[in-house]
Scaffold this motif. Structure first.
Motif, mmCIF file in Angstrom:
data_model
loop_
_atom_site.group_PDB
_atom_site.id
_atom_site.type_symbol
_atom_site.label_atom_id
_atom_site.label_comp_id
_atom_site.label_asym_id
_atom_site.label_seq_id
_atom_site.Cartn_x
_atom_site.Cartn_y
_atom_site.Cartn_z
ATOM 1 N N THR A 127 0.823 -1.209 0.000
ATOM 2 C CA THR A 127 0.000 0.000 0.000
ATOM 3 C C THR A 127 0.854 1.255 0.000
ATOM 4 O O THR A 127 0.564 2.214 -0.693
ATOM 5 C CB THR A 127 -0.944 -0.014 1.223
ATOM 6 O OG1 THR A 127 -2.110 -0.729 0.848
ATOM 7 C CG2 THR A 127 -1.373 1.365 1.624
ATOM 8 N N TYR A 136 -7.002 6.292 -9.619
ATOM 9 C CA TYR A 136 -8.188 7.113 -9.920
ATOM 10 C C TYR A 136 -8.021 7.829 -11.263
ATOM 11 O O TYR A 136 -8.958 7.915 -12.053
ATOM 12 C CB TYR A 136 -8.463 8.103 -8.777
ATOM 13 C CG TYR A 136 -9.100 7.417 -7.579
ATOM 14 C CD1 TYR A 136 -10.456 7.113 -7.567
ATOM 15 C CD2 TYR A 136 -8.339 7.041 -6.476
ATOM 16 C CE1 TYR A 136 -11.049 6.457 -6.488
ATOM 17 C CE2 TYR A 136 -8.910 6.385 -5.391
ATOM 18 C CZ TYR A 136 -10.265 6.099 -5.402
ATOM 19 O OH TYR A 136 -10.856 5.448 -4.341
ATOM 20 N N TRP A 187 -13.244 -1.322 -7.449
ATOM 21 C CA TRP A 187 -13.984 -1.317 -6.183
ATOM 22 C C TRP A 187 -15.109 -0.287 -6.193
ATOM 23 O O TRP A 187 -16.037 -0.374 -5.410
ATOM 24 C CB TRP A 187 -13.042 -1.000 -5.020
ATOM 25 C CG TRP A 187 -12.355 0.334 -5.168
ATOM 26 C CD1 TRP A 187 -12.855 1.567 -4.840
ATOM 27 C CD2 TRP A 187 -11.055 0.569 -5.732
ATOM 28 N NE1 TRP A 187 -11.947 2.545 -5.148
ATOM 29 C CE2 TRP A 187 -10.828 1.970 -5.693
ATOM 30 C CE3 TRP A 187 -10.052 -0.255 -6.224
ATOM 31 C CZ2 TRP A 187 -9.642 2.554 -6.155
ATOM 32 C CZ3 TRP A 187 -8.877 0.323 -6.686
ATOM 33 C CH2 TRP A 187 -8.681 1.707 -6.648
ATOM 34 N N ASP A 188 -15.002 0.704 -7.082
ATOM 35 C CA ASP A 188 -15.949 1.823 -7.049
ATOM 36 C C ASP A 188 -17.185 1.457 -7.863
ATOM 37 O O ASP A 188 -17.150 1.425 -9.091
ATOM 38 C CB ASP A 188 -15.278 3.082 -7.620
ATOM 39 C CG ASP A 188 -16.108 4.329 -7.359
ATOM 40 O OD1 ASP A 188 -17.359 4.227 -7.361
ATOM 41 O OD2 ASP A 188 -15.507 5.408 -7.149
ATOM 42 N N GLY A 191 -10.444 5.645 4.122
ATOM 43 C CA GLY A 191 -10.343 5.212 2.723
ATOM 44 C C GLY A 191 -11.681 5.352 2.023
ATOM 45 O O GLY A 191 -12.185 4.406 1.416
ATOM 46 N N GLY A 209 -12.665 6.819 -0.612
ATOM 47 C CA GLY A 209 -12.763 6.849 -2.064
ATOM 48 C C GLY A 209 -13.526 8.068 -2.547
ATOM 49 O O GLY A 209 -13.329 9.188 -2.040
ATOM 50 N N ASP A 263 -9.321 10.172 2.781
ATOM 51 C CA ASP A 263 -8.662 9.373 1.747
ATOM 52 C C ASP A 263 -7.308 9.980 1.424
ATOM 53 O O ASP A 263 -7.107 11.196 1.499
ATOM 54 C CB ASP A 263 -9.511 9.276 0.478
ATOM 55 C CG ASP A 263 -9.184 8.006 -0.306
ATOM 56 O OD1 ASP A 263 -9.958 7.032 -0.217
ATOM 57 O OD2 ASP A 263 -8.129 7.971 -0.995
ATOM 58 N N SER A 267 -5.970 9.829 -1.498
ATOM 59 C CA SER A 267 -5.940 10.265 -2.897
ATOM 60 C C SER A 267 -6.642 11.610 -3.078
ATOM 61 O O SER A 267 -7.847 11.743 -2.812
ATOM 62 C CB SER A 267 -6.627 9.213 -3.791
ATOM 63 O OG SER A 267 -6.979 9.787 -5.030
ATOM 64 N N GLY A 309 -5.873 12.865 3.468
ATOM 65 C CA GLY A 309 -4.886 12.536 4.496
ATOM 66 C C GLY A 309 -4.605 11.054 4.546
ATOM 67 O O GLY A 309 -5.288 10.249 3.919
ATOM 68 N N PHE A 339 -2.555 6.774 8.648
ATOM 69 C CA PHE A 339 -1.480 6.484 9.587
ATOM 70 C C PHE A 339 -0.739 7.730 10.055
ATOM 71 O O PHE A 339 0.236 7.632 10.781
ATOM 72 C CB PHE A 339 -0.505 5.491 8.960
ATOM 73 C CG PHE A 339 -1.188 4.227 8.524
ATOM 74 C CD1 PHE A 339 -1.986 3.522 9.413
ATOM 75 C CD2 PHE A 339 -1.072 3.765 7.221
ATOM 76 C CE1 PHE A 339 -2.652 2.367 9.014
ATOM 77 C CE2 PHE A 339 -1.729 2.609 6.822
ATOM 78 C CZ PHE A 339 -2.525 1.909 7.724
ATOM 79 N N THR A 342 -13.850 -1.847 2.528
ATOM 80 C CA THR A 342 -12.742 -1.970 1.563
ATOM 81 C C THR A 342 -11.586 -1.004 1.781
ATOM 82 O O THR A 342 -10.900 -0.637 0.838
ATOM 83 C CB THR A 342 -13.230 -1.890 0.088
ATOM 84 O OG1 THR A 342 -14.001 -0.725 -0.102
ATOM 85 C CG2 THR A 342 -14.009 -3.114 -0.302
ATOM 86 N N CYS A 343 -11.356 -0.624 3.038
ATOM 87 C CA CYS A 343 -10.105 0.071 3.370
ATOM 88 C C CYS A 343 -9.138 -0.954 3.968
ATOM 89 O O CYS A 343 -7.981 -1.029 3.551
ATOM 90 C CB CYS A 343 -10.349 1.228 4.333
ATOM 91 S SG CYS A 343 -8.831 2.152 4.675
#
Ligand SMILES: C[S@@+](CC[C@H](N)C(=O)[O-])C[C@H]1O[C@@H](n2cnc3c(N)ncnc32)[C@H](O)[C@@H]1O
Length: 198
Positions: free
Chosen positions: A3, A12, A19-20, A47, A49, A68, A70, A91, A94, A111-112
Motif C-alpha cells: 500500500t 483514480y 472497487w468503485d 479510505g 474513495g 482518503d 488520494s 490525508g 497512519f 474496503t479500506c
C-alpha cells in the motif's frame, strides 16, 4: 504491491477502480433501518474513495467525515456530493497529525482494511482505536473473499479469523453475520462484524 508503494491517485486517474461501484454499499441503508448506528452519531470513514458511503450516511442523518489519501478521490467526492453533514479530508490514516478531532462514535469500514498491506494491519487497528471514543463501534464490512492470490493485492485477502486475531486485544466483538445486503458481485464474499472499542 505494498500500500505504501501504491499510487492511489494514479488508480483514480486511470479509472482503474474496480472497487468503485458508483453507489454506496447496499448494507448501509439496511443497517441504518436496524438502528445499528447510534442516532446523531459522528461517523468516520477511512479510505472513503469518491464518497458514496459518506454521502449516504450524511443523507441519512449522521455527521460523517471521510478520509482518503488520494487527492483525486477527495476532489471527486467533493464535486459529486454536496450533502449537508458530509465532509471529506485528504490525508493518510497512519498520520497522527490530523487526528486531533478524533472521538467518533462509529467507524464504518468498507474496503479500506483490504487495501492496506497486511504488514500495516496492526497500524490500521491502532488508528481506528485512536479515532473512536471509548465504547465506540467499528462497523466493518470485511472483504473476506477477494479471490486474490495469497500475498497479492490490493485487495489483500483476509478471513474472519484473521480479523479476530487483529482486533480482539483492543476491541470486543459485539456481533457478526452475513451482511444484510451486498453489491451483486460481492454476495457471499463479505462478512459483517461489529467491534466495540475497549
Ligand atoms: C479499495 S479503495 C475503497 C474506496 C471506498 N471505500 C469504496 O468502497 O469505494 C481503498 C481506498 O483507500 C484509500 N487509502 C489507501 N491507503 C490509505 C491510507 N493510508 N489513508 C487513507 N486512505 C487510504 C485509497 O486511496 C482508496 O480510495
Amino acid at each position: 504491491m505494498a500500500t505504501e508503494e501504491m499510487d492511489w491517485d494514479a488508480r483514480y486517474e486511470q479509472k482503474d477502480t474496480p472497487w468503485d461501484k458508483g453507489a454506496p454499499a447496499p448494507a448501509i441503508a439496511k443497517l441504518v433501518d436496524e438502528a445499528v448506528f447510534p442516532e446523531g452519531g459522528k461517523i468516520f470513514v477511512p479510505g472513503c474513495g469518491t464518497g458514496h458511503d459518506v454521502a449516504e450516511l450524511a443523507a441519512l442523518g449522521y455527521q460523517t467525515l471521510g478520509l482518503d489519501i488520494s487527492q483525486l478521490a477527495i476532489s471527486q467526492a467533493e464535486k459529486r456530493y454536496k450533502v449537508p453533514g458530509a465532509r471529506y479530508v485528504l490525508g493518510d490514516l497512519f498520520d497522527p497529525e490530523w487526528m486531533s478531532e478524533a472521538s467518533f462514535d462509529v467507524v464504518w469500514e468498507h474496503t479500506c482494511y483490504c487495501a492496506i498491506h497486511p504488514s500495516r494491519r496492526r497500524d490500521y487497528v491502532g488508528a481506528v482505536h485512536r479515532l473512536l471514543r471509548p465504547g465506540g463501534l467499528l462497523v466493518g464490512l470485511f472483504f473476506t473473499d477477494t479471490q486474490m492470490p495469497e500475498g497479492e493485492g490490493p485487495p489483500y485477502e483476509t478471513s474472519r479469523d484473521e480479523v479476530v486475531n487483529m482486533f480482539a486485544s483492543s476491541f470486543t466483538l459485539d456481533s457478526e453475520r452475513i451482511p444484510p445486503a451486498c453489491y451483486p458481485n460481492r454476495v457471499g464474499r463479505e462478512w459483517l462484524m461489529m467491534w466495540r472499542r475497549k
